[in-house]
Design an enzyme around this catalytic site. Structure first.
Site, PDB file in Angstrom:
ATOM      1  N   TYR A   1       0.826  -1.205   0.000  1.00  0.00           N
ATOM      2  CA  TYR A   1       0.000   0.000   0.000  1.00  0.00           C
ATOM      3  C   TYR A   1       0.856   1.249   0.000  1.00  0.00           C
ATOM      4  O   TYR A   1       2.078   1.187   0.192  1.00  0.00           O
ATOM      5  CB  TYR A   1      -0.968  -0.013   1.187  1.00  0.00           C
ATOM      6  CG  TYR A   1      -0.343   0.321   2.536  1.00  0.00           C
ATOM      7  CD1 TYR A   1       0.522  -0.564   3.171  1.00  0.00           C
ATOM      8  CD2 TYR A   1      -0.616   1.529   3.172  1.00  0.00           C
ATOM      9  CE1 TYR A   1       1.081  -0.251   4.399  1.00  0.00           C
ATOM     10  CE2 TYR A   1      -0.066   1.846   4.402  1.00  0.00           C
ATOM     11  CZ  TYR A   1       0.791   0.951   5.012  1.00  0.00           C
ATOM     12  OH  TYR A   1       1.344   1.265   6.221  1.00  0.00           O
TER      13      TYR A   1
ATOM     14  N   GLU B   1      11.736   2.453  14.532  1.00  0.00           N
ATOM     15  CA  GLU B   1      10.862   3.537  14.048  1.00  0.00           C
ATOM     16  C   GLU B   1       9.582   3.540  14.874  1.00  0.00           C
ATOM     17  O   GLU B   1       9.399   2.708  15.762  1.00  0.00           O
ATOM     18  CB  GLU B   1      10.554   3.364  12.555  1.00  0.00           C
ATOM     19  CG  GLU B   1       9.931   2.025  12.215  1.00  0.00           C
ATOM     20  CD  GLU B   1       9.841   1.731  10.721  1.00  0.00           C
ATOM     21  OE1 GLU B   1       9.768   2.671   9.905  1.00  0.00           O
ATOM     22  OE2 GLU B   1       9.829   0.537  10.370  1.00  0.00           O
TER      23      GLU B   1
ATOM     24  N   LYS C   1       6.442  -2.159   1.937  1.00  0.00           N
ATOM     25  CA  LYS C   1       5.276  -1.551   2.591  1.00  0.00           C
ATOM     26  C   LYS C   1       4.062  -2.464   2.424  1.00  0.00           C
ATOM     27  O   LYS C   1       3.187  -2.222   1.591  1.00  0.00           O
ATOM     28  CB  LYS C   1       5.024  -0.151   2.012  1.00  0.00           C
ATOM     29  CG  LYS C   1       4.105   0.704   2.850  1.00  0.00           C
ATOM     30  CD  LYS C   1       4.206   2.160   2.438  1.00  0.00           C
ATOM     31  CE  LYS C   1       3.147   3.029   3.058  1.00  0.00           C
ATOM     32  NZ  LYS C   1       3.155   3.079   4.523  1.00  0.00           N
TER      33      LYS C   1
ATOM     34  N   ARG D   1      -6.821 -20.951  -2.255  1.00  0.00           N
ATOM     35  CA  ARG D   1      -5.871 -20.733  -1.166  1.00  0.00           C
ATOM     36  C   ARG D   1      -4.706 -21.709  -1.205  1.00  0.00           C
ATOM     37  O   ARG D   1      -4.900 -22.927  -1.135  1.00  0.00           O
ATOM     38  CB  ARG D   1      -6.579 -20.822   0.193  1.00  0.00           C
ATOM     39  CG  ARG D   1      -5.677 -20.400   1.354  1.00  0.00           C
ATOM     40  CD  ARG D   1      -6.407 -20.416   2.692  1.00  0.00           C
ATOM     41  NE  ARG D   1      -5.517 -19.981   3.751  1.00  0.00           N
ATOM     42  CZ  ARG D   1      -4.606 -20.785   4.345  1.00  0.00           C
ATOM     43  NH1 ARG D   1      -4.518 -22.053   3.995  1.00  0.00           N
ATOM     44  NH2 ARG D   1      -3.814 -20.294   5.291  1.00  0.00           N
TER      45      ARG D   1
ATOM     46  N   ARG E   1       8.204   4.090  -4.583  1.00  0.00           N
ATOM     47  CA  ARG E   1       8.283   3.093  -3.503  1.00  0.00           C
ATOM     48  C   ARG E   1       7.286   1.966  -3.742  1.00  0.00           C
ATOM     49  O   ARG E   1       7.573   0.802  -3.450  1.00  0.00           O
ATOM     50  CB  ARG E   1       8.043   3.747  -2.146  1.00  0.00           C
ATOM     51  CG  ARG E   1       8.234   2.754  -0.997  1.00  0.00           C
ATOM     52  CD  ARG E   1       8.154   3.401   0.357  1.00  0.00           C
ATOM     53  NE  ARG E   1       6.859   4.023   0.580  1.00  0.00           N
ATOM     54  CZ  ARG E   1       6.579   4.813   1.616  1.00  0.00           C
ATOM     55  NH1 ARG E   1       7.506   5.086   2.512  1.00  0.00           N
ATOM     56  NH2 ARG E   1       5.373   5.341   1.757  1.00  0.00           N
TER      57      ARG E   1
END
Ligand code: PMP
Length: 284
Positions: free
Chosen positions: A33, A180, A148, A100, A52
Site C-alpha cells: 500500500y 521507528e 510496505k 488458497r 516506492r
C-alpha cells in the site's frame, strides 16, 4: 456522504465496492500500500510514493496493474470526485484472488483499490503545537519492514499499547536501538545534529523522511543516520517523527520522561514549516 472509491478500473460508491473472499490480501496480507497526502487539493510527493510502490511490488514479484500516469490520473480523479482539500489517498494492490495456497498463484490478476480520507485541518494539527507522547515497545515485526505490506497487526497492537499507557504512539526497539514509530520514522536532535536510523530492511524508507533530510541538509543542519537508544532519546534536546499523514510532528515525552523542555523544539517546528511550504510548492 458516501465516498467514491476505485476498484479494479471502476469508480463506485463505497457501498458497492467489493473484493473477493479469496483475495490474497485478505487471506495472506499479500499486498502492498501507499498513503499520499493531499494539501490544497493537490498530491504531496506523488512521485516518491509511486516509486516506492513499484519497489514494494518488485520485492514481492507482484504485477503492477497500472502505469504511473494512470495511477496519477486515478489519484486526481478521486480527489476531485470526493472534494478533498486536505486529506489522504490510500492505495492498495494485492496479488489478487486465487484458490488458497501458500505458493504465489500463476496468472492471478492483481486487485487494486484506492479511496480517500478527508482530514480538514491536517496541516494545522493541534498536536504540532503540543507535541506527542510515545512509549517504547519491543519491535516484534517481521524482517522486511522496507516493503510496505498491509500486514500491520503488530503496529496496531503497538498503537493500542500506547493508548492504554495514555500515550499517542509507540517507538519500537530492536537489540536496544529504536527502529521507528508504529507508522512513522523516528528522530532525535542533540545540539545542531539530527539523528535518525539509517535505511535498511529494518525500517520503512519513508518518503517524508527523504524529503525532510534533504531540507535539513539545505538548511545547514547536521544529520547523522545511525541507530539510537531510548536512553539517548531521553537525553536529547528534541525528538520528532515524520510520515505522509503527520508531516513533521514533535515528540515531547518518552516512557513518561520529558524530552528537553518537554515542549516542541525549534528544529522540529522549523522542519515542519519548511516541509509544508516546500511540499505545497511542489504538489501536483
Ligand atoms: N515507518 C512506518 C512503519 C510507516 O508505516 C510509515 C508510514 N506509512 C512511515 C515509516 C513513514 O513513511 P512515509 O513518510 O512514506 O509516510
Amino acid at each position: 456522504m458516501s465516498r467514491t472509491v476505485y476498484v479494479n478500473g471502476e469508480y463506485l460508491p463505497e457501498e458497492q465496492a467489493k473484493v473477493s473472499v479469496f483475495d490474497r490480501g485478505f487471506l495472506f496480507a499479500d499486498g502492498v500500500y501507499e498513503v499520499t497526502s493531499v494539501l490544497g487539493g493537490k498530491l504531496i510527493d506523488f512521485d516518491g510514493h509511486a516509486k516506492r510502490l513499484q519497489r514494494s511490488l518488485d520485492e514481492l514479484e507482484m504485477k503492477n496493474p497500472v502505469t504511473k500516469d494512470e495511477l496519477l490520473g486515478v489519484h486526481r480523479e478521486l480527489v476531485e470526485r470526493n472534494g478533498i482539500d486536505e486529506g489522504l489517498v490510500y492505495l492498495q494492490i494485492t496479488r489478487g484472488a486465487a484458490d488458497r495456497d501458500f505458493a504465489y498463484p500463476d496468472g492471478a490478476e492483481p486487485t487494486i483499490v484506492l479511496f480517500t480520507q478527508s482530514k480538514p485541518g491536517l496541516a494545522e494539527s493541534p498536536k504540532a503545537k503540543t507535541g506527542m507522547k510515545v512509549i517504547s515497545i519491543e519491535d516484534q515485526r517481521w524482517g522486511r519492514r522496507d516493503i510496505k505490506t498491509v500486514q500491520l497487526l503488530y503496529p496496531s497492537m503497538g498503537k493500542m499499547m500506547a493508548k492504554a499507557a495514555g500515550a499517542d504512539d509507540a517507538w519500537m526497539v530492536q537489540d536496544g536501538q529504536v527502529t521507528e514509530g508504529t507508522s512513522n520514522n523516528a528522530y532525535i536532535v542533540k545540539g545542531n545534529t539530527i539523528v535518525t536510523r539509517q535505511l535498511s530492511n529494518d525500517i520503512l524508507h519513508g518518503i517524508t523522511r527523504a524529503a525532510v533530510l534533504r531540507f535539513a541538509a539545505e538548511a545547514q543542519m547536521q544529520v547523522e543516520e545511525r541507530p539510537f537508544t531510548i536512553d539517548e532519546a531521553m537525553g536529547a534536546d528534541e525528538a520528532f517523527i515524520t510520515s505522509a499523514s503527520t508531516f513533521v510532528m514533535p515528540v515531547v515525552e518518552i516512557d513518561g520522561a520529558a524530552i528537553g523542555t518537554g515542549t516542541p523544539g525549534p528544529v522540529a517546528a522549523r522542519l515542519r514549516e519548511i516541509y509544508l511550504e516546500e511540499s505545497r510548492k511542489a504538489a501536483i
